[in-house]
Design a protein around this motif. Sequence first.
Motif, PDB file in Angstrom:
ATOM      1  N   ALA A  68       0.854  -1.202   0.000  1.00  0.00           N
ATOM      2  CA  ALA A  68       0.000   0.000   0.000  1.00  0.00           C
ATOM      3  C   ALA A  68       0.882   1.241   0.000  1.00  0.00           C
ATOM      4  O   ALA A  68       0.884   2.027   0.951  1.00  0.00           O
ATOM      5  CB  ALA A  68      -0.925  -0.009   1.207  1.00  0.00           C
ATOM      6  N   PRO A  69       1.652   1.448  -1.087  1.00  0.00           N
ATOM      7  CA  PRO A  69       2.618   2.559  -1.107  1.00  0.00           C
ATOM      8  C   PRO A  69       1.979   3.935  -1.083  1.00  0.00           C
ATOM      9  O   PRO A  69       2.668   4.918  -0.789  1.00  0.00           O
ATOM     10  CB  PRO A  69       3.389   2.322  -2.406  1.00  0.00           C
ATOM     11  N   HIS A  70       0.696   4.026  -1.387  1.00  0.00           N
ATOM     12  CA  HIS A  70       0.027   5.328  -1.425  1.00  0.00           C
ATOM     13  C   HIS A  70      -0.782   5.616  -0.164  1.00  0.00           C
ATOM     14  O   HIS A  70      -1.441   6.656  -0.078  1.00  0.00           O
ATOM     15  CB  HIS A  70      -0.892   5.404  -2.649  1.00  0.00           C
ATOM     16  N   ALA A  71      -0.748   4.700   0.813  1.00  0.00           N
ATOM     17  CA  ALA A  71      -1.555   4.874   2.020  1.00  0.00           C
ATOM     18  C   ALA A  71      -0.845   5.752   3.044  1.00  0.00           C
ATOM     19  O   ALA A  71       0.385   5.874   3.052  1.00  0.00           O
ATOM     20  CB  ALA A  71      -1.862   3.512   2.648  1.00  0.00           C
ATOM     21  N   GLU A  72      -1.641   6.347   3.927  1.00  0.00           N
ATOM     22  CA  GLU A  72      -1.098   6.958   5.137  1.00  0.00           C
ATOM     23  C   GLU A  72      -0.989   5.845   6.176  1.00  0.00           C
ATOM     24  O   GLU A  72      -1.956   5.115   6.416  1.00  0.00           O
ATOM     25  CB  GLU A  72      -2.042   8.048   5.649  1.00  0.00           C
ATOM     26  N   ILE A  73       0.200   5.699   6.775  1.00  0.00           N
ATOM     27  CA  ILE A  73       0.434   4.631   7.745  1.00  0.00           C
ATOM     28  C   ILE A  73       0.836   5.233   9.079  1.00  0.00           C
ATOM     29  O   ILE A  73       1.790   6.010   9.155  1.00  0.00           O
ATOM     30  CB  ILE A  73       1.526   3.664   7.257  1.00  0.00           C
ATOM     31  N   VAL A  74       0.094   4.884  10.119  1.00  0.00           N
ATOM     32  CA  VAL A  74       0.440   5.252  11.491  1.00  0.00           C
ATOM     33  C   VAL A  74       0.987   3.991  12.149  1.00  0.00           C
ATOM     34  O   VAL A  74       0.295   2.983  12.254  1.00  0.00           O
ATOM     35  CB  VAL A  74      -0.780   5.776  12.265  1.00  0.00           C
ATOM     36  N   ALA A  75       2.257   4.045  12.572  1.00  0.00           N
ATOM     37  CA  ALA A  75       2.932   2.886  13.139  1.00  0.00           C
ATOM     38  C   ALA A  75       3.211   3.146  14.619  1.00  0.00           C
ATOM     39  O   ALA A  75       3.785   4.168  14.973  1.00  0.00           O
ATOM     40  CB  ALA A  75       4.231   2.615  12.388  1.00  0.00           C
ATOM     41  N   VAL A  76       2.818   2.205  15.469  1.00  0.00           N
ATOM     42  CA  VAL A  76       2.848   2.414  16.916  1.00  0.00           C
ATOM     43  C   VAL A  76       3.617   1.293  17.592  1.00  0.00           C
ATOM     44  O   VAL A  76       3.467   0.114  17.232  1.00  0.00           O
ATOM     45  CB  VAL A  76       1.416   2.457  17.479  1.00  0.00           C
ATOM     46  N   ASP A  77       4.439   1.650  18.581  1.00  0.00           N
ATOM     47  CA  ASP A  77       5.092   0.625  19.391  1.00  0.00           C
ATOM     48  C   ASP A  77       5.380   1.177  20.784  1.00  0.00           C
ATOM     49  O   ASP A  77       5.586   2.389  20.952  1.00  0.00           O
ATOM     50  CB  ASP A  77       6.391   0.149  18.750  1.00  0.00           C
ATOM     51  N   GLY A  78       5.421   0.274  21.767  1.00  0.00           N
ATOM     52  CA  GLY A  78       5.683   0.684  23.136  1.00  0.00           C
ATOM     53  C   GLY A  78       7.148   0.708  23.513  1.00  0.00           C
ATOM     54  O   GLY A  78       7.493   1.151  24.610  1.00  0.00           O
ATOM     55  N   SER A  79       8.029   0.232  22.618  1.00  0.00           N
ATOM     56  CA  SER A  79       9.460   0.205  22.897  1.00  0.00           C
ATOM     57  C   SER A  79      10.140   1.406  22.256  1.00  0.00           C
ATOM     58  O   SER A  79      10.191   1.519  21.030  1.00  0.00           O
ATOM     59  CB  SER A  79      10.094  -1.086  22.362  1.00  0.00           C
ATOM     60  N   ALA A  80      10.696   2.278  23.088  1.00  0.00           N
ATOM     61  CA  ALA A  80      11.392   3.451  22.569  1.00  0.00           C
ATOM     62  C   ALA A  80      12.614   3.042  21.758  1.00  0.00           C
ATOM     63  O   ALA A  80      12.939   3.665  20.734  1.00  0.00           O
ATOM     64  CB  ALA A  80      11.795   4.369  23.712  1.00  0.00           C
TER      65      ALA A  80
END
Length: 234
Positions: A68-80
Amino acid sequence: MNVRRDVPVAFDPGAKSYDALVGANPGYNEHLRLSAERMALPDGGRGLRLLDAGCGTGLSTAALLSVAPHAEIVAVDGSAGMLEQARAKDWPSTVRFVHSYVEQLSDVGIEGPFDGILAAYLIRNLDDPDATLAEFRKLLRPGAPLAVHEYSVRDSPRAKITWNAVSTAIIIPFGKLRTGDASLYRYLRDSVNRFDGAAAFRGRLQRNGFVNVRSETMPGWQSGVVHTFLADAP
């Protein structure tokens, strides 16, 4: 340390070695891409907003981006530490990384609707997976897909034997060699053994309100060991 509760923090010390460690696993990145492909996101993700829940160093984010190269992606993780490695890579402006536990997304301003959610190697590590799955359903647009990329061996004696042999002989020693501490990798082995079988996890998805629930496994040695669990928001 309560390893399960502190899993995100436990990844911090080994974050710099993580990509090399999993890169030694044949098919690791290809299987993430396969799970992303199985979401069947239309038109290269054009106009879509996607959530990568538990993105780690960004390998699952890259898998989403590849389909999905044209999508907006929000990537989340709890490890800094893992996020530091993810952010250091080259990303388009449509990808954004957020430091947060998935149980606290609203606290950092992450709200729906999303047109798809990928959760790779995440659900098994949560204290309350049902609460998170219910929240994922609320975050998704009606009909949008959830893909859970996860180990599940309890339904297959062969898969369980394979997993325990590989984790005991390769993953745990190699992880200790790279990071100096084997506790996280022993937890990985044991958490997979405790996690839902594939049928039980499909039932869990249904109980949390998802529809069109199904699963497919991976090719190669991880057949029956790693699965893509797919479901749609009603």
